[in-house]
Write an enzyme that holds these catalytic residues in place. Structure first.
Site, PDB file in Angstrom:
ATOM      1  N   ASP A  13       4.573   5.716   1.112  1.00  0.00           N
ATOM      2  CA  ASP A  13       3.794   4.513   1.189  1.00  0.00           C
ATOM      3  C   ASP A  13       2.782   3.795   0.181  1.00  0.00           C
ATOM      4  O   ASP A  13       2.077   3.274   0.097  1.00  0.00           O
ATOM      5  CB  ASP A  13       2.927   4.559   2.434  1.00  0.00           C
ATOM      6  CG  ASP A  13       3.650   5.193   3.640  1.00  0.00           C
ATOM      7  OD1 ASP A  13       4.571   4.670   4.112  1.00  0.00           O
ATOM      8  OD2 ASP A  13       3.119   6.020   4.232  1.00  0.00           O
ATOM      9  N   HIS A  41      10.173   0.575   3.526  1.00  0.00           N
ATOM     10  CA  HIS A  41       9.910  -0.136   2.556  1.00  0.00           C
ATOM     11  C   HIS A  41       9.738  -1.711   2.766  1.00  0.00           C
ATOM     12  O   HIS A  41      10.677  -2.145   3.381  1.00  0.00           O
ATOM     13  CB  HIS A  41      10.662   0.201   1.122  1.00  0.00           C
ATOM     14  CG  HIS A  41      11.901   0.222   1.080  1.00  0.00           C
ATOM     15  ND1 HIS A  41      12.606   1.199   1.186  1.00  0.00           N
ATOM     16  CD2 HIS A  41      12.983  -0.756   0.769  1.00  0.00           C
ATOM     17  CE1 HIS A  41      13.957   1.061   1.222  1.00  0.00           C
ATOM     18  NE2 HIS A  41      13.917  -0.200   1.156  1.00  0.00           N
ATOM     19  N   GLN A 223       9.514   8.543   0.418  1.00  0.00           N
ATOM     20  CA  GLN A 223       8.507   9.442   0.750  1.00  0.00           C
ATOM     21  C   GLN A 223       7.702   9.521  -0.601  1.00  0.00           C
ATOM     22  O   GLN A 223       7.755   8.527  -1.283  1.00  0.00           O
ATOM     23  CB  GLN A 223       8.752  10.527   1.301  1.00  0.00           C
ATOM     24  CG  GLN A 223       9.283  10.350   2.762  1.00  0.00           C
ATOM     25  CD  GLN A 223      10.773  10.379   2.891  1.00  0.00           C
ATOM     26  OE1 GLN A 223      11.734  10.773   2.043  1.00  0.00           O
ATOM     27  NE2 GLN A 223      11.279   9.619   3.859  1.00  0.00           N
ATOM     28  N   THR A 238       8.763  16.264   4.426  1.00  0.00           N
ATOM     29  CA  THR A 238      10.115  15.901   4.659  1.00  0.00           C
ATOM     30  C   THR A 238      11.169  17.002   4.565  1.00  0.00           C
ATOM     31  O   THR A 238      10.871  17.929   4.092  1.00  0.00           O
ATOM     32  CB  THR A 238      10.401  14.314   4.092  1.00  0.00           C
ATOM     33  OG1 THR A 238      11.446  13.829   4.596  1.00  0.00           O
ATOM     34  CG2 THR A 238      10.677  14.522   2.522  1.00  0.00           C
ATOM     35  N   THR A 298       5.229   1.583   8.209  1.00  0.00           N
ATOM     36  CA  THR A 298       6.312   0.608   8.233  1.00  0.00           C
ATOM     37  C   THR A 298       7.395   0.853   9.218  1.00  0.00           C
ATOM     38  O   THR A 298       7.976   0.226  10.122  1.00  0.00           O
ATOM     39  CB  THR A 298       7.198   0.484   6.843  1.00  0.00           C
ATOM     40  OG1 THR A 298       6.347   0.155   5.737  1.00  0.00           O
ATOM     41  CG2 THR A 298       8.173  -0.760   6.957  1.00  0.00           C
ATOM     42  N   PRO A 303      -1.411   4.167  12.317  1.00  0.00           N
ATOM     43  CA  PRO A 303      -2.440   3.845  11.312  1.00  0.00           C
ATOM     44  C   PRO A 303      -2.473   5.011  10.251  1.00  0.00           C
ATOM     45  O   PRO A 303      -2.235   6.149  10.806  1.00  0.00           O
ATOM     46  CB  PRO A 303      -3.878   3.993  12.021  1.00  0.00           C
ATOM     47  CG  PRO A 303      -3.311   3.977  13.543  1.00  0.00           C
ATOM     48  CD  PRO A 303      -2.024   4.265  13.827  1.00  0.00           C
ATOM     49  N   VAL A 413      -1.761  -6.381  -7.839  1.00  0.00           N
ATOM     50  CA  VAL A 413      -2.882  -6.728  -7.461  1.00  0.00           C
ATOM     51  C   VAL A 413      -2.543  -7.728  -6.151  1.00  0.00           C
ATOM     52  O   VAL A 413      -3.512  -8.387  -5.783  1.00  0.00           O
ATOM     53  CB  VAL A 413      -3.906  -7.701  -8.492  1.00  0.00           C
ATOM     54  CG1 VAL A 413      -4.488  -6.703  -9.466  1.00  0.00           C
ATOM     55  CG2 VAL A 413      -2.937  -8.812  -9.009  1.00  0.00           C
ATOM     56  N   GLY A 414      -1.773  -7.378  -5.505  1.00  0.00           N
ATOM     57  CA  GLY A 414      -1.284  -7.982  -4.333  1.00  0.00           C
ATOM     58  C   GLY A 414       0.238  -7.952  -4.116  1.00  0.00           C
ATOM     59  O   GLY A 414       0.892  -7.219  -4.642  1.00  0.00           O
TER      60      GLY A 414
END
Length: 430
Positions: A13, A41, A223, A238, A298, A303, A413-414
């Site tokens: 992630d 993803h 992963q 995994t 995803t 959480p 940054v986003g």
């Protein structure tokens, strides 16, 4: 010839899909080499958000080849559903190639996976229950069914009949669950295979031919290093090898043809599932990072556990994957946190250690040794280069590079493609 491997340096992630998508622009072939639909993803392309689990990120570039390599385990039903999902959104998938040597996931793998997690109770691994582990077990036991087998109904029936005898005994006698009849699986899954048979080929030939022709090939790991079955926090891992070495096994491309290895790391650390996590945060800062960073799985929606950046972990990833470059993601999530912490070492029984322990018992007793750095309050989501970042943000990145021993060649940054910036090209020849 130029090839780049993208690997996660933490517990998955890390934003590999985003970085792979960004690097795909300059690649001519993009390949996945391990895992299955347990890895999700998220990619934004032309203003549309897509969530993929099996198909490589390069699928959105119709002039580029996208490869599902032999090291993957493929759920035929999930693959057909993902192809339909893309077709419904108007995405052309004619550039997809699927290895005829990849193994398939069948309904009994999923049922066994679910039953085994349930049986383990508090000792569960925290799998996604997608049948990945049981499919890899069959592969190692040499009873797995490959895509080439699925396309031949007679072969598929013969292998399926043999396996059902064993799997039904396991399900009925050990797990006390209902087994499967041949007719429950045979026709349905054979038909799935017929729906994607035109994509199936020897992908090792495709990839090696591309490299021999001087084309740029990008290998997309799923992963992360800490989930690698050999180098990760075993057994909370995994069932495959996400590390860069997995490329040669899972794609059929020799190690002499790999040029650069890009490790993707979040500016902090997250983890889904169970197992020790030395820098885990249980306070309001952890909650803030989780919400601002949208840290929910995803694939599962669970959480994610959140913690400070752990340089011990990423140093381990550098060593076992041979990282040449680091791509730092989600820097913007840390904006507004007054004091940032980086784990520089662990304390174990009063001694300072700087390398990641193999023993989970030792790891569970490790206390993080932190270095504090001042944070920043400026909005960094619109920056266009490294020089545009606040001084404290640049210092944070520089310290990570120093502690991990890997140069930061990219940062983001986003979520948008335009918010990923290159410090040094990973497609360089030297």
């Amino acid at each position: 010839m130029s090839s780049v491997v993208v690997v996660g340096t933490q517990w998955g992630d890390e934003g590999k899909g985003k970085i792979t998508d960004f690097l795909s622009e300059n690649a001519e072939a993009i390949a996945r080499y391990q895992g299955g639909n347990n890895a999700g993803h998220t990619i934004k392309f032309d203003g549309v958000t897509y969530k993929l689990h099996l198909i490589p990120s390069g699928i959105f570039y119709k002039e580029k080849i996208s490869v599902i390599g032999n090291g993957m385990v493929v759920d035929p039903k999930a693959l057909v559903e993902e192809l339909k999902y893309l077709h419904d959104k108007g995405v052309d998938t004619s550039n997809l190639r699927i290895s005829n040597r990849a193994h398939i996931i069948l309904p009994y793998h999923i049922r066994i996976d679910e039953a085994d997690e349930e049986r383990k109770g508090a000792n569960k691994i925290g799998t996604t229950k997608k049948g990945i582990g049981p499919a890899y077990m069959d592969k190692a036991a040499r009873v797995g069914i490959r895509i080439i087998d699925l396309l031949d109904k007679e072969t598929f029936k013969e292998k399926l009949e043999h396996n059902l005898g064993e799997k039904n005994r396991l399900l009925e006698r050990f797990y006390e669950l209902e087994g499967f009849k041949l007719e429950d699986i045979l026709d349905e899954y054979y038909e799935y295979g017929q729906q994607f048979k035109d994509y199936v080929c020897d992908t090792s030939v495709v990839l090696n031919d591309a490299l021999d022709d001087g084309k740029r090939v990008l290998f997309e790991g799923a992963q992360g290093v800490m989930l690698d079955i050999d180098q990760g926090t075993y057994p909370f891992v995994t069932s495959s090898n996400p590390i860069a070495g997995g490329v040669t096994i899972g794609s059929g491309v020799g190690p002499s043809k790999i040029n650069h290895v890009v490790g993707v790391a979040k500016a902090y650390t997250t983890r889904v599932g169970d197992g020790p996590f030395p820098t885990e945060l249980f306070d309001s800062i952890g909650d803030t990072i989780r919400e601002v960073g949208h840290e929910y799985g995803t694939t599962t929606g669970r959480p994610r556990r959140v913690g400070w950046f752990d340089s011990v972990v990423v140093r381990h990833a550098r060593r076992v994957s041979g990282l040449t470059d680091l791509s730092l993601t989600l820097l913007d999530v840390l904006t507004g946190i007054e004091t940032l912490k980086i784990c520089v070492a662990y304390k174990l029984d009063g001694k300072t250690i700087t390398e990641f322990p193999a023993s989970l018992k030792d790891l569970a007793r490790c206390e993080p040794v932190y270095e504090e750095l001042p944070g920043w309050t400026e909005d960094i989501t619109e920056v266009q280069s490294l020089d545009d970042l606040p001084v404290n943000c640049r210092h944070y990145m520089e310290r990570i590079a120093q502690l991990t021993g890997v140069q930061v060649s990219m940062f983001s940054v986003g979520p948008d493609r335009a918010q990923t910036h290159v410090v040094k090209s990973v497609w360089r020849l030297a």
